[in-house]
Design a protein around this motif. Structure first.
Motif, PDB file in Angstrom:
ATOM      1  N   GLU A  50       0.823  -1.198   0.000  1.00  0.00           N
ATOM      2  CA  GLU A  50       0.000   0.000   0.000  1.00  0.00           C
ATOM      3  C   GLU A  50       0.863   1.256   0.000  1.00  0.00           C
ATOM      4  OE1 GLU A  50      -3.118   2.117  -0.651  1.00  0.00           O
ATOM      5  OE2 GLU A  50      -3.226  -0.077  -0.511  1.00  0.00           O
ATOM      6  N   SER A  51       1.973   1.235   0.746  1.00  0.00           N
ATOM      7  CA  SER A  51       2.850   2.415   0.762  1.00  0.00           C
ATOM      8  C   SER A  51       3.512   2.619  -0.599  1.00  0.00           C
ATOM      9  CB  SER A  51       3.913   2.275   1.855  1.00  0.00           C
ATOM     10  OG  SER A  51       4.809   1.208   1.592  1.00  0.00           O
ATOM     11  N   LEU A  52       3.787   1.530  -1.319  1.00  0.00           N
ATOM     12  CA  LEU A  52       4.352   1.663  -2.659  1.00  0.00           C
ATOM     13  C   LEU A  52       3.335   2.277  -3.613  1.00  0.00           C
ATOM     14  CD1 LEU A  52       6.216  -1.765  -2.961  1.00  0.00           C
ATOM     15  CD2 LEU A  52       7.242   0.483  -2.593  1.00  0.00           C
ATOM     16  N   ASP A  89       1.030   7.502  -6.467  1.00  0.00           N
ATOM     17  CA  ASP A  89      -0.204   8.282  -6.482  1.00  0.00           C
ATOM     18  C   ASP A  89      -0.026   9.652  -5.848  1.00  0.00           C
ATOM     19  OD1 ASP A  89      -1.555   6.233  -7.687  1.00  0.00           O
ATOM     20  OD2 ASP A  89      -2.319   5.383  -5.823  1.00  0.00           O
ATOM     21  N   HIS A  90       1.090   9.848  -5.148  1.00  0.00           N
ATOM     22  CA  HIS A  90       1.284  11.077  -4.384  1.00  0.00           C
ATOM     23  C   HIS A  90       1.377  12.292  -5.297  1.00  0.00           C
ATOM     24  CE1 HIS A  90       2.706  13.802  -1.290  1.00  0.00           C
ATOM     25  NE2 HIS A  90       3.767  14.088  -2.025  1.00  0.00           N
ATOM     26  N   THR A  91       0.640  13.338  -4.937  1.00  0.00           N
ATOM     27  CA  THR A  91       0.693  14.611  -5.646  1.00  0.00           C
ATOM     28  C   THR A  91       1.249  15.664  -4.703  1.00  0.00           C
ATOM     29  OG1 THR A  91      -1.218  14.048  -7.008  1.00  0.00           O
ATOM     30  CG2 THR A  91      -0.635  16.375  -6.852  1.00  0.00           C
ATOM     31  N   PRO A  92       2.349  16.341  -5.063  1.00  0.00           N
ATOM     32  CA  PRO A  92       2.912  17.359  -4.172  1.00  0.00           C
ATOM     33  C   PRO A  92       1.872  18.426  -3.854  1.00  0.00           C
ATOM     34  CG  PRO A  92       4.410  16.881  -5.971  1.00  0.00           C
ATOM     35  CD  PRO A  92       3.113  16.196  -6.299  1.00  0.00           C
ATOM     36  N   PRO A  93       1.850  18.948  -2.617  1.00  0.00           N
ATOM     37  CA  PRO A  93       0.874  19.972  -2.246  1.00  0.00           C
ATOM     38  C   PRO A  93       1.133  21.274  -2.986  1.00  0.00           C
ATOM     39  CG  PRO A  93       2.511  19.700  -0.507  1.00  0.00           C
ATOM     40  CD  PRO A  93       2.760  18.613  -1.514  1.00  0.00           C
TER      41      PRO A  93
END
Length: 696
Positions: free
Chosen positions: A425-427, A432-436
């Motif tokens: 899940e962390s991978l 999927d992470h989008t910088p703020p």
């Protein structure tokens, strides 16, 4: 890649739908961009447009490399002086943009710099061509596989579909896209557009997961087909080489990856970046390789030449590899392979630990209990638990086989001592992470025990950088509701100081159990408390990307030292895994701390782009200083840097160690003034902003 015109001012917008990244270029008058050919650019690009204008303005005061169309550099990226250039056919390479951007134009140029931008002005109306290439750090699709091992082989064969080139330039991180993801399902399925490049390379091996998984990074980098066979071997246009060397299959596969990648880095100096490369200077006289000839040959022919060199000849010079990942060879763990292939991790396949292998070593146990019962405790020291009970869960904690790399990760059940426990899940959150949108980094420091207030000073360490804004808040003796709000509110990092036990985080009015949280919106964390791994695991399950936790009780003074070191290292651009490895040097017993989740996460970029540290050794009449560099999210393995200690044009590969510089005490102090970074001397970790040889 997509292009569009701007509404609020003349210019164009470049949008990368894979990375969800956007960048703007401004012009003097409105323009009408039209698609144009991509094969006329010196560097590979995914898409290009052309338009009429008299100037192109580049925002954010980014540096620009000006080349002729044959790749020769006219103006170096580090030059910010205004320049006038005579008529020629130019290619301008923009630096530090969210995608690779090039501007090709013919004519005279003027480069004008102001406080916020760089303007490229032409001699009248010209038709520049703007080409762009995605960094492709996000996968383009997902391959579905059954639990049949031959499906796993077919999926690993397709990892190389993300390569942007099959030339030796794929050793540059920006020319290696993220491999497609893999998920388990009822049938094998490949999305449109995911196709293996024709490289003429096959990896033949028995259809067993213990053979397939360690080959993931090599198959990705070579664009190789993974096919079943009796004996493991590499086949390149009919030439075969065994992959079952005297040190075993996994070691051989990983050596082939290291050797081929390293020699690609040397060969590529004949191409796009004709630079003086330190590693090539060291190796060229030792090997019978014609790099100029190799540059134009096929990948298979290059491999044949590379692997004719004994690994022992290259071993002293091959890159200090950054990561080893142990992947327990089960069908459930197959989806982890694309993420670690993307990092070019060395992959091993340990068996699930049995009862005998999970017991702590006697040395570890004795060291820990001595630390709790000797003079340090008698002098008033205490641990960061709410109980004096010692528990070691044999079914969950175990000692992993050591790795000869800077970082070490584990994919499987249980809690490894000394390695990053990674969850699938962390991978997934990593890609999927989008910088703020907010450029400031939000950091919460929570101290729930006044006796541990010495560590509160870390709030100052998170804000020491000049060009990065940290929004640091200090919270003392929080209630359970207050701490829950901090975890559930968007933030970059939470540094917890206090107690954790089976009931959760000890707060002013009771406990907060991470299982009670609806979701977690803190990207990363440090839980500097005893046995915090279960709460950390739940934070990752609830939404965090990763963090640092403890597997056992920790002595307060040691925890304070580790917490302070981690704060400074993370604010200097080190990843969680690397930062923890260096911070452990602050304590005598270091097995208690591990990373959980995405250990490659970084809070910010270092001052010079790539994380670095100095090592200093005393000699009779001088000091020897070594400059070490480490990989980070924006500087992957294969990047090149110059040394801040010299003005020569020599470039060095990342990660690695620079040659030793012989310096006087005064010269060392001058070097320490160049950048904020960690300094190791006599086994101790210091910092360049408060360390001086001349001042004692």
């Amino acid at each position: 890649m997509e292009f569009d015109t701007l509404d609020r001012r003349p210019g164009i917008a470049v949008f990368d739908p894979i990375e969800n990244a956007r960048f703007e270029l401004y012009t003097d008058d409105p323009v009408a961009p039209e698609p144009t050919a991509t094969d006329e650019f010196y560097f590979p690009v995914d898409a290009a447009v052309a338009f009429e204008t008299t100037a192109v303005e580049i925002p954010n005061y980014l540096s620009v490399v000006v080349r002729t169309q044959d790749g020769e550099i006219s103006v170096d990226a580090t030059t910010f002086d205004d320049r006038s250039l005579p008529a020629d056919d130019y290619l301008l390479e923009l630096q530090s943009t969210p995608m690779k951007l090039y501007v090709a134009v013919r004519g005279e140029l003027e480069l004008n710099h102001d406080e916020t931008s760089v303007t490229i002005r032409f001699d009248g109306s010209r038709r520049p061509r703007v080409g762009t290439r995605s960094f492709h750090e996000r996968p383009t699709g997902t391959i579905t596989v059954t639990d049949d091992v031959e499906d796993a082989m077919k999926a690993v064969s397709l990892l190389g579909s993300a390569l942007k080139t099959t030339s030796c330039e794929r050793s540059f991180p920006t020319l290696r896209g993220h491999p497609p993801l893999v998920e388990r399902g009822k049938s094998f399925d490949v999305p449109d557009g995911v196709e293996r490049p024709e490289t003429g390379v096959e990896l033949v091996m028995p259809p067993e997961r213990e053979y397939v998984y360690p080959a993931a990074s090599l198959a990705y980098y070579l664009g190789a087909a993974v096919v079943p066979g009796d004996e493991p071997r590499l086949v390149a246009d009919g030439v075969e080489r065994s992959l079952d060397g005297p040190d075993g299959y996994e070691t051989t596969v990983n050596r082939v990856l290291r050797q081929s990648f390293f020699l690609d880095c040397l060969t590529r100096t004949e191409g796009y970046y004709d630079v003086d490369l330190y590693e090539r200077e060291q190796v060229e006289s030792l090997v019978d390789l014609d790099f100029a000839d190799l540059y134009g040959r096929s990948l298979a022919a290059q491999l044949d030449a590379y692997l004719s060199v004994p690994f022992e000849t290259l071993e002293p010079y091959v890159l200090d590899w950054h990561l080893t990942t142990d992947v327990v060879p089960t069908a459930e763990n197959l989806p982890a392979l694309p993420y670690f292939a993307d990092e070019l991790s060395l992959v091993r396949t340990p068996r699930r630990p049995d009862v005998a292998s999970v017991e702590p070593t006697p040395e570890t146990f004795d060291d820990f209990t001595r630390a709790r019962t000797t003079a340090a405790v008698a002098d008033g020291e205490f641990t960061r638990s709410t109980s004096d009970e010692w528990n070691w869960d044999d079914d969950e904690m175990f000692q992993v086989q050591a790795a000869d790399t800077v970082e070490h990760a584990w994919v499987g059940s249980g809690y490894p001592i000394g390695a990053n426990k990674v969850t699938l899940e962390s991978l997934r959150r990593k890609v999927d992470h989008t910088p703020p949108d907010d450029s400031a980094l939000t950091v919460h420091v929570v101290c729930n025990d006044s006796a541990m207030a010495d560590e509160n000073v870390v709030g100052e360490f998170y804000g020491l950088r000049d060009l990065i804004t940290f929004d640091v808040s200090i919270h003392e003796r929080t209630t359970a509701d207050e701490l829950a709000t901090l975890f559930e509110t968007s933030a970059d990092f939470l540094h917890y100081i206090g107690h954790v036990d089976d009931e959760g985080f000890l707060c002013a009015d009771g406990y907060l159990d991470a299982r009670s949280l609806d979701d977690v919106n803190v990207d990363a964390f440090l839980l500097n408390a005893c046995r915090s791994y279960r709460q950390g695991e739940m934070l990752v399950e609830k939404g965090s990307r990763g963090g640092v936790v403890t597997l056992a009780e920790v002595i307060n003074s040691s925890a304070t030292n580790v917490g302070r070191a981690l704060a400074r290292l993370l604010s200097c651009g080190f990843s969680l895994r690397t930062a923890l490895g260096l911070a452990k040097d602050e304590v005598l017993v270091s097995v208690e701390y591990v990373t959980i989740g995405d250990g490659g996460l970084t809070l910010c970029q270092s001052e010079s782009g790539v994380p670095a540290m100095f090592q200093i050794r005393r000699e009779e009449d001088c000091y020897l200083l070594e400059h070490h560099t480490f990989v980070a999210s924006s500087y992957g393995i294969g990047s090149m840097v110059s040394s801040i200690l010299e003005e020569s044009p020599t470039r060095y590969l990342v990660p690695g160690s620079r040659p030793r510089f012989e310096l006087s005490a005064e010269e060392v102090d001058d070097a320490l003034d160049l950048e904020l970074l960690p300094v190791e001397m006599d086994g101790r970790l210091y910092w360049s902003d408060d360390f001086s040889l001349t001042d004692g």
